[in-house]
Design an enzyme around this catalytic site. Structure first.
Site, PDB file in Angstrom:
ATOM      1  N   ASN A 164       0.838  -1.201   0.000  1.00  0.00           N
ATOM      2  CA  ASN A 164       0.000   0.000   0.000  1.00  0.00           C
ATOM      3  C   ASN A 164       0.870   1.248   0.000  1.00  0.00           C
ATOM      4  OD1 ASN A 164      -2.607   1.600   0.704  1.00  0.00           O
ATOM      5  ND2 ASN A 164      -1.136   2.226   2.268  1.00  0.00           N
ATOM      6  N   GLU A 165       0.855   1.975  -1.098  1.00  0.00           N
ATOM      7  CA  GLU A 165       1.432   3.311  -1.249  1.00  0.00           C
ATOM      8  C   GLU A 165       2.960   3.364  -1.113  1.00  0.00           C
ATOM      9  OE1 GLU A 165      -0.701   6.056   1.270  1.00  0.00           O
ATOM     10  OE2 GLU A 165      -2.492   5.974   0.007  1.00  0.00           O
TER      11      GLU A 165
END
Length: 862
Positions: free
Chosen positions: A458-459
């Protein structure tokens, strides 16, 4: 640090994808979850412990610490993660167990750095919270009483050691609250394979615990044990489903046996085997005729076939395993088009718009999440018309019950690997730990029909590209370190994880990072998935949700406070100000409370008191969610997914959640339930034209009637339109458009509205949407008078019938009785009767039990 321990590995079996066997005369399975004690290593006094559990909850149960969630208590508990802890129990091994050929101890979850002692022998060490272990323990056990001790080293102490030993500095992990933990800028979360949110996040506290967070089992068996089952669907047509059942067996010697495979309790295959001592791998084809397909929530049934695998010899059951399998085809379609490249899920040959949210662990202390909690949160998804949930990468790979419930209820799972918002070490030991973690969890979860996608992180990629990490490393440590950090990233997300998914779960799509584009680069609106945070992060107007519409929106959101009853559980009256120290401590976004106030000032009148402010903050959040979700659904098939941040909380806090820590639906969850309906009418103003869009997720066309009514707030009908329409399957289309000025030219925009009704048989309204011509701040609301009755409905629930004499905006019904109302925070048209059902969590004998409830509206906040 476990070199010494590894000398014992010859006696240990590390099992990836462990599954518990059925009980039989050959197999004994017992929990070792009782009689546990714990203490700090340096202490002499033992205290009672719970297993599963954590150090924090055990200290709380013994009265050593106070509730970590209450007021500012969290700050006083940061010493716990810098202490080494040990857990101890005794258990008996009787003749029935001791005489088995193999005795194993299965540790489903140890958090995180644990040394395991059996009868004073150090037998194994762990350094990964996300991996379960099965240890051959018979050489260390004795007949009668046995001792089991687990020593947990401080994750902070070991994290600091690993940080110092790395030789270079990684970028700061934006959500590691090292300062709150007394570490200054020495962030250590990324060095341990442990749930990242334990170290803090912008919605969570910093409570870095240790402990036995899942069950410990004693398994004893003769002859054979099933170590893994993988059921791969190789063909699916209307007539037949072809499955390949791959079974991994461990045998204690050479012998002949049978492998029986049953489908829904009916014998399908009986296969003769010549087993060899050690690990045996067998693959058996299985056919299911006239298969029934598995569908997501709202599109069809969730048929699950029960597949039983049994090993028998001489008619005696030696080992067994069972899986519940749904039959479906699912692919992620990325096809170039005139704008970019598509990104959507095709289920059983049909493109499906994904509706759902992001999910975090339900508690900081994972042992407190019960089966009932899992059932409740999945039902909350079903009730709100979800068909997908994203298990976010800063938490945990969830327990089996979570995925089982998703299987049963038609909720697809976007499954992140546990990496989020950071760059990670790239040394050999770390990479090997990641590899074993991936093997374990892919094998454990791959049989679940709900698993739709494996996502690397995530990210991490967007952080690398856009958060200044590259310049920081290059300017302060040089190009060699820069290349080393990036190599660590590519080793994990471009090599280890995709290779293992391809090897172990080749039918499931792998996506390296969320968000990213089809080229594997930074996010773009025209391909891949997207996280939109200019609303909130940069105080962009809610209207920009209409401008930033991607192919698949996997994160966006807006904060609110929980309801007043929740706030009272962690505060005193003196704290009832959003800028009090306690309220700001229960708000982990550094811009949080100011942001809510900023957006509220532009859209709503100033609430009269603290309680009203909490209520209006929820209306504000719901308004933002509405604008975003309508933009995503309105623009299908260009956009084919809307997963907002976030459904739930891990402690009581102001956050982006639509359901608070105690399970209370905020206004936004009621709004989402309405917006995610299979067929929904949506108002939108474009180029001064008021449009009515109707979006359908259904797989069949539907004939309906569209009724439009222009009303004032006293209920007078000013204009109307009736129109027979055909709603096309799986589409979004405009069914009405008219110049806005022509509609409102004769009237005061501040006290009129348009309501759109969809009727399916000319009498039954199955959808209603209301459009206001001004913001809530400018509406000329008057005090509503509510008339209501309470009665028992035919389904056993209670129903409240309510009528208002004028428009009642954002009506909230509350009761001291625990339970949920079917609708809430809704607009009531004048003189229309609304039926609101109440689903109680406890038995209600009569309607008098519900009389202690309140009805409020936006007018009451002035």
């Amino acid at each position: 640090m476990f070199d010494k321990i590894n000398t014992y590995l010859i006696l240990i079996v590390l099992v990836m994808g462990i599954t518990s066997c059925k009980s039989s005369r050959n197999i004994i399975s017992k929990n070792i979850n009782t009689n546990w004690q714990f203490k700090a290593v340096q202490d002499s006094v033992w205290l009672k412990a719970s297993v599963p559990g954590t150090v924090h909850t055990d200290l709380l149960a013994n009265g050593v610490i106070e509730d970590p969630f209450y007021r500012l208590n969290e700050k006083q508990l940061q010493w716990i993660d810098k202490t080494d802890w040990e857990y101890y129990t005794t258990f008996k091994v009787d003749n029935k167990v001791f005489n088995k050929e193999t005795i194993e101890l299965e540790f489903k979850g140890l958090d995180t750095y644990a040394k395991i002692y059996i009868n004073d022998s150090l037998v194994f060490g762990t350094d990964n919270m996300f991996v379960g272990y099965q240890l051959n323990s018979k050489p260390f056990l004795k007949l009668g009483e046995n001792q089991l001790k687990i020593v947990f080293d401080s994750p902070i102490r070991l994290g600091l050691e690993k940080r110092d030993a790395l030789g270079y500095r990684l970028p700061n992990a934006v959500n590691d609250q090292s300062v709150n933990g007394g570490l200054g800028d020495k962030q250590v979360a990324v060095f341990s394979r442990k749930a990242g949110y334990h170290f803090g996040w912008d919605w969570g506290p910093r409570l870095v615990s240790s402990g036995i967070w899942q069950d410990i089992l004693l398994l004893a068996w003769n002859k054979a044990s099933i170590k893994d089952v993988y059921i791969k669907q190789t063909e699916l047509t209307n007539d037949v489903a072809q499955l390949n059942v791959a079974v991994e067996l461990e045998a204690t010697d050479d012998f002949k046996s049978f492998l029986n495979i049953k489908i829904d309790s009916v014998l399908s295959v009986r296969h003769k085997m010549d087993l060899k001592k050690g690990i045996n791998k067998i693959e058996i084809p299985v056919i299911i005729e006239n298969p029934e397909l598995w569908w997501t929530n709202g599109l069809g049934n969730q048929k699950l076939y029960k597949i039983d695998i049994e090993v028998t010899k001489g008619g005696r059951l030696l080992a067994s395993n069972s899986k519940n399998i749904g039959l479906k085809t699912l692919e992620v379609v990325q096809q170039p088009d005139s704008i970019g490249t598509s990104f959507y899920f095709k289920l059983n040959g049909h493109p499906v718009f994904m509706k759902g949210a992001n999910y975090i662990p339900q508690d900081v202390f994972l042992n407190r999440v019960t089966i009932q909690d899992y059932e409740r949160i999945i039902q909350d998804m079903v009730y709100a018309n979800y068909n997908m949930i994203r298990v976010w990468g800063g938490g945990i790979y969830e327990k089996d019950i979570f995925y089982e419930l998703c299987d049963k209820n038609g909720i697809l799972v976007w499954q992140d690997f546990m990496f989020a918002c950071a760059m990670y070490p790239g040394d050999a030991a770390f990479l090997e730990s990641v590899k074993q973690e991936a093997i374990y969890n892919v094998k454990r979860l791959r049989n679940h029909t709900s698993i739709a996608l494996w996502c690397g992180n995530n990210e991490n990629l967007v952080g690398w590209k856009n958060w200044g990490w590259i310049n920081d490393i290059y300017n302060n440590q040089g190009g060699e370190v820069l290349n080393k950090v990036w190599k660590g990233y590519t080793d994990v997300f471009h090599n280890i994880l995709p290779d293992l998914v391809k090897e172990l779960d080749s039918d499931t799509f792998y996506w390296a990072s969320s968000p990213s584009s089809v080229q594997g680069e930074d996010q773009t609106l025209t391909s891949g998935d997207y996280h939109y945070w200019k609303v909130w992060g940069q105080q962009a107007a809610f209207s920009t949700f209409n401008e930033y519409v991607p192919r698949f929106m996997s994160e966006y959101g807006f904060q609110s406070f929980p309801e007043f009853e929740t706030v009272k559980k962690y505060t005193l009256e003196e704290d009832w100000d959003i800028y009090s120290e306690v309220m700001q401590s229960h708000q982990r976004s550094i811009i949080g409370n100011k942001n809510i106030e900023f957006y509220m000032e532009s859209m709503y009148r100033k609430p009269k008191d603290f309680q009203s402010f909490l209520y209006v903050s929820q209306l504000l959040q719901a308004k933002g969610m509405q604008i975003a979700i309508e933009a995503h659904r309105r623009n299908m098939p260009y956009c084919m997914g809307s997963l907002y941040w976030q459904i739930n909380d891990c402690w009581p806090v102001a956050s982006w959640s639509s359901i608070d820590y105690y399970g209370n639906w905020k206004a936004s969850h009621f709004k989402v339930k309405e917006l995610y309906k299979p067929i929904k009418s949506l108002f939108f103003v474009k180029d001064n034209q008021l449009q009515v869009h109707i979006v359908s997720d259904e797989l069949e066309n539907k004939s309906a009637k569209l009724n439009l009514k222009l009303l004032n707030f006293n209920g007078e009908l000013l204009n109307s339109l009736e129109k027979e329409i055909d709603i096309k399957l799986n589409t979004s289309a405009i069914y009405f458009s008219e110049n806005l000025n022509q509609i409102v030219s004769k009237y005061n925009k501040s006290n009129i509205l348009i309501v759109a009704e969809l009727l399916d048989d000319n009498t039954h309204v199955f959808d209603e949407s209301i459009f206001f011509f001004e913001t809530e701040k400018k509406l000329e609301l008057t005090q509503p008078t509510f008339n209501y009755t309470i009665s028992k409905a035919a389904n056993g629930k209670f129903v409240v019938e309510i009528v208002s004499n004028v428009l009642a905006k954002d009506v909230r019904i509350s009761s001291t009785t625990e339970g949920k109302f079917s609708i809430n925070y809704f607009d009531m048209l004048p003189f229309k009767k609304y039926r609101v059902y109440f689903d109680s969590e406890t038995e209600i004998t009569d309607e008098k039990s519900l009389e202690n409830f309140k009805i409020n509206s936006l007018f009451d906040t002035y």
